[in-house]
Design a protein around this motif. Sequence first.
Motif, short mmCIF file in Angstrom:
data_model
loop_
_atom_site.label_atom_id
_atom_site.label_comp_id
_atom_site.label_asym_id
_atom_site.label_seq_id
_atom_site.Cartn_x
_atom_site.Cartn_y
_atom_site.Cartn_z
N HIS A 131 -14.95 -5.34 -1.79
CA HIS A 131 -13.95 -4.80 -0.86
C HIS A 131 -14.60 -4.01 0.28
O HIS A 131 -13.89 -3.57 1.20
CB HIS A 131 -12.98 -3.88 -1.60
CG HIS A 131 -12.16 -4.58 -2.64
ND1 HIS A 131 -11.07 -5.36 -2.34
CD2 HIS A 131 -12.31 -4.64 -3.99
CE1 HIS A 131 -10.55 -5.86 -3.46
NE2 HIS A 131 -11.28 -5.45 -4.47
N GLU A 260 -11.12 5.07 0.71
CA GLU A 260 -9.93 4.31 1.08
C GLU A 260 -9.95 2.91 0.47
O GLU A 260 -8.89 2.30 0.25
CB GLU A 260 -9.78 4.24 2.60
CG GLU A 260 -10.81 3.38 3.32
CD GLU A 260 -12.16 4.05 3.50
OE1 GLU A 260 -13.08 3.39 4.03
OE2 GLU A 260 -12.31 5.24 3.13
N GLU A 263 -8.54 3.39 -3.00
CA GLU A 263 -7.12 3.74 -2.89
C GLU A 263 -6.27 2.52 -2.55
O GLU A 263 -5.15 2.37 -3.05
CB GLU A 263 -6.94 4.84 -1.85
CG GLU A 263 -7.56 6.17 -2.28
CD GLU A 263 -7.66 7.18 -1.16
OE1 GLU A 263 -7.73 8.39 -1.46
OE2 GLU A 263 -7.66 6.77 0.02
N LYS A 264 -6.81 1.65 -1.72
CA LYS A 264 -6.08 0.43 -1.36
C LYS A 264 -5.93 -0.49 -2.57
O LYS A 264 -4.86 -1.05 -2.83
CB LYS A 264 -6.81 -0.31 -0.24
CG LYS A 264 -6.09 -1.55 0.25
CD LYS A 264 -6.84 -2.21 1.41
CE LYS A 264 -6.12 -3.46 1.90
NZ LYS A 264 -6.85 -4.11 3.02
N LYS A 267 -3.22 0.58 -5.02
CA LYS A 267 -1.85 0.24 -4.66
C LYS A 267 -1.42 -1.10 -5.26
O LYS A 267 -0.23 -1.38 -5.40
CB LYS A 267 -1.70 0.20 -3.14
CG LYS A 267 -1.83 1.57 -2.48
CD LYS A 267 -1.68 1.48 -0.97
CE LYS A 267 -1.81 2.85 -0.31
NZ LYS A 267 -1.68 2.76 1.16
N ASP A 268 -2.40 -1.92 -5.62
CA ASP A 268 -2.08 -3.21 -6.25
C ASP A 268 -1.78 -3.06 -7.73
O ASP A 268 -1.38 -4.03 -8.38
CB ASP A 268 -3.24 -4.18 -6.06
CG ASP A 268 -3.46 -4.55 -4.59
OD1 ASP A 268 -2.47 -4.54 -3.84
OD2 ASP A 268 -4.61 -4.84 -4.21
#
Length: 298
Positions: A131, A260, A263-264, A267-268
Amino acid sequence: MSADDRQSELAREHKERQAQRAAEQSAKSRRNTFIGAGLAVVVVAGGIYAATTLVNRDSSSPVAAESSPSPSPSASASVLGELEPSATPTKTGPVSCTYKRDTSDVPMKYVGMPGAKPNMRLKTMTIATNHGNIVIDVDPAVTPCSVNSMAFLAKKNFYNNTKCHRLVTPEVSGLFLLQCGDPKAKADGKNPTDGQGTAGYVFRDEAVGAVPYTRGVVFLTQPQDAAGQNSSQFAISLSDENAQIEPQFSVLGMVRSGLEIIEKVAKDGVIVNDDDITGDGGSTAPKNPIIIKQVTLR
């Protein structure tokens, strides 16, 4: 409002949030315990406390490790952050690290052991993931043997293509952190040994309690009631709420950039592993896998 009054108000609000969270978890009739060679978080009526547990590990024969002497600089003056330390190294002199083989019956990937003399010039650790990059400031003056271990494993490509096996979110546990470094983890929410894997050696604790485990702090993880059993696993704190965690883990560094990314992924959502929650093994993995491509220290 005075500073003291404001501090008291913040403390009261914090306790209220803890009580509300505990009540919500009680209503779900489940005991949220996260087990592994990392952080185990238990939600209780009085708040949230942390421990470490290693499933099927013989705690009656702990493996010791040591480094001597310890460094002298204060963590507050280092890249570990500007937080006031509650515990800092006290000895001075040349640093010599000692690593000992892990003889416990757990999954491991042994690539040798680090040398005794750490590189005191290392400043950053970069975790390249699928990522993006997570960049961490490290300071060998504060945690020389921890940084030395990470540098050794990185050079041996130990972390290449490994999966971060545990993503702990506030919705599930009340805390927020990512745990990586189990070389045998499948991160599928099913494998019962996720969270147990090591590098086949252990070493002593460093800078425990130097800073709270607030957002951005990176710390090593080890079994419950253990000391001197650090190995390859580490956790990245994603919330200031994690300051509640009892000081018992070696601080490795502070994230400079890349939070981040985690954190992204959070969210999944996560794969809720019932065995993990009840304390029987396995881990709660991110639904969107975080795969470490390479770790480098410079």
